[in-house]
Scaffold this motif. Structure first.
Motif, PDB file in Angstrom:
ATOM      1  N   SER A  14       0.889  -1.155   0.000  1.00 10.54           N
ATOM      2  CA  SER A  14       0.000   0.000   0.000  1.00 10.54           C
ATOM      3  C   SER A  14       0.928   1.207   0.000  1.00 10.54           C
ATOM      4  O   SER A  14       1.864   1.274   0.804  1.00 10.54           O
ATOM      5  N   ILE A  15       0.671   2.144  -0.887  1.00 14.25           N
ATOM      6  CA  ILE A  15       1.577   3.283  -1.042  1.00 14.25           C
ATOM      7  C   ILE A  15       0.889   4.557  -0.566  1.00 14.25           C
ATOM      8  O   ILE A  15      -0.255   4.835  -0.951  1.00 14.25           O
ATOM      9  N   SER A  16       1.601   5.312   0.250  1.00  7.64           N
ATOM     10  CA  SER A  16       1.128   6.622   0.688  1.00  7.64           C
ATOM     11  C   SER A  16       2.126   7.671   0.226  1.00  7.64           C
ATOM     12  O   SER A  16       3.319   7.400   0.130  1.00  7.64           O
ATOM     13  N   CYS A  17       1.604   8.844  -0.051  1.00  3.61           N
ATOM     14  CA  CYS A  17       2.452   9.971  -0.451  1.00  3.61           C
ATOM     15  C   CYS A  17       2.125  11.133   0.468  1.00  3.61           C
ATOM     16  O   CYS A  17       0.961  11.555   0.531  1.00  3.61           O
ATOM     17  N   ASP A  18       3.139  11.601   1.171  1.00  2.00           N
ATOM     18  CA  ASP A  18       2.960  12.699   2.128  1.00  2.00           C
ATOM     19  C   ASP A  18       1.802  12.425   3.085  1.00  2.00           C
ATOM     20  O   ASP A  18       0.992  13.302   3.373  1.00  2.00           O
ATOM     21  N   GLY A  19       1.706  11.171   3.530  1.00  2.00           N
ATOM     22  CA  GLY A  19       0.697  10.798   4.507  1.00  2.00           C
ATOM     23  C   GLY A  19      -0.670  10.454   3.956  1.00  2.00           C
ATOM     24  O   GLY A  19      -1.553  10.023   4.697  1.00  2.00           O
ATOM     25  N   LYS A  20      -0.867  10.617   2.650  1.00  4.99           N
ATOM     26  CA  LYS A  20      -2.165  10.329   2.036  1.00  4.99           C
ATOM     27  C   LYS A  20      -2.050   9.052   1.204  1.00  4.99           C
ATOM     28  O   LYS A  20      -1.106   8.900   0.416  1.00  4.99           O
ATOM     29  N   TRP A  21      -3.021   8.147   1.345  1.00  8.63           N
ATOM     30  CA  TRP A  21      -3.000   6.920   0.567  1.00  8.63           C
ATOM     31  C   TRP A  21      -2.999   7.261  -0.921  1.00  8.63           C
ATOM     32  O   TRP A  21      -3.744   8.133  -1.373  1.00  8.63           O
ATOM     33  N   ALA A  22      -2.135   6.578  -1.711  1.00  8.04           N
ATOM     34  CA  ALA A  22      -1.960   6.954  -3.116  1.00  8.04           C
ATOM     35  C   ALA A  22      -2.049   5.797  -4.104  1.00  8.04           C
ATOM     36  O   ALA A  22      -2.252   6.031  -5.293  1.00  8.04           O
ATOM     37  N   GLU A  24      -6.757   7.696  -8.764  1.00  5.29           N
ATOM     38  CA  GLU A  24      -7.100   8.744  -9.733  1.00  5.29           C
ATOM     39  C   GLU A  24      -6.817  10.140  -9.188  1.00  5.29           C
ATOM     40  O   GLU A  24      -6.372  11.017  -9.927  1.00  5.29           O
ATOM     41  N   GLU A  25      -7.047  10.356  -7.898  1.00  3.55           N
ATOM     42  CA  GLU A  25      -6.841  11.674  -7.290  1.00  3.55           C
ATOM     43  C   GLU A  25      -5.361  12.052  -7.222  1.00  3.55           C
ATOM     44  O   GLU A  25      -5.025  13.213  -7.025  1.00  3.55           O
ATOM     45  N   CYS A  26      -4.489  11.065  -7.355  1.00  2.00           N
ATOM     46  CA  CYS A  26      -3.045  11.308  -7.186  1.00  2.00           C
ATOM     47  C   CYS A  26      -2.266  11.208  -8.495  1.00  2.00           C
ATOM     48  O   CYS A  26      -1.034  11.305  -8.477  1.00  2.00           O
TER      49      CYS A  26
END
Length: 182
Positions: A50-58, A79-81
């Motif tokens: 599971s990948i997160s970017c700057d604390g947000k799931w991505a 899609e949001e990322c």
């Protein structure tokens, strides 16, 4: 941009988001049963990230390892990322995590008659920009032919077969219809 990779577990808070992204990002004919992916990820040598970017799931990254070979089964960014460099950053990180290994993936071959030809071209260009090279090998799964891209060295049919046997077991690996083609 700070990426975090966490092994997916059924009780992970992002489990549902990952399943939904997986179902949206890959067409039916290219998806393995999600439950099988989750169960196989309990095996040594299978990484379901599971990948997160700057604390947000991505997004998600699913990799199967055998000997010095690592196969990116699935990579998808939410899609949001998309469009902000997360996919490229994930691949850079994967190249570090799996350093010293042959890392490869399969993409739909370029076919001008396909409905998503431009998407296929864009996808291939993306992986080439991320440092992957054409390995001049193809895989067939059902009616879909995939082109193999990789870093770190060539992948031969025997390597792929050993990886699949390790992943799926002797009996189940015979059910996989994916094979190297000329």
């Amino acid at each position: 941009m700070k990426l975090s990779f966490t092994k997916l577990k059924p009780n992970s808070p992002d489990f549902r988001s990952i399943k939904q992204l997986y179902m949206r990002a890959f067409p039916d004919e290219e998806r393995a049963p999600f439950l099988m992916l989750v169960l196989k990820a309990k095996k040594k040598g299978v990484d379901f990230w599971s990948i997160s970017c700057d604390g947000k799931w991505a997004g998600l990254l699913y990799i199967v390892n055998h000997r010095d070979l690592s196969y990116i089964f699935y990579l998808a960014v939410s899609e949001e990322c998309r469009g902000i460099g997360i996919g490229s950053a994930v691949l850079r990180s994967a190249r570090k995590i799996y350093k010293g290994r042959r890392l490869f993936l399969a993409i739909e071959q370029l076919d001008e008659n396909s409905d998503n030809y431009q998407q296929r071209v864009s996808r291939k260009d993306f992986y080439l920009r991320c440092g992957f090279s054409e390995l001049h090998r193809k895989l067939r799964e059902g009616d879909v032919i995939y082109e193999i891209l990789g870093v770190g060295g060539d992948v031969k049919a025997a390597d792929y077969e050993a990886l699949m046997k390790s992943y799926a077991g002797s009996l189940l690996s015979k059910l996989f219809t994916m094979e190297f083609v000329d």
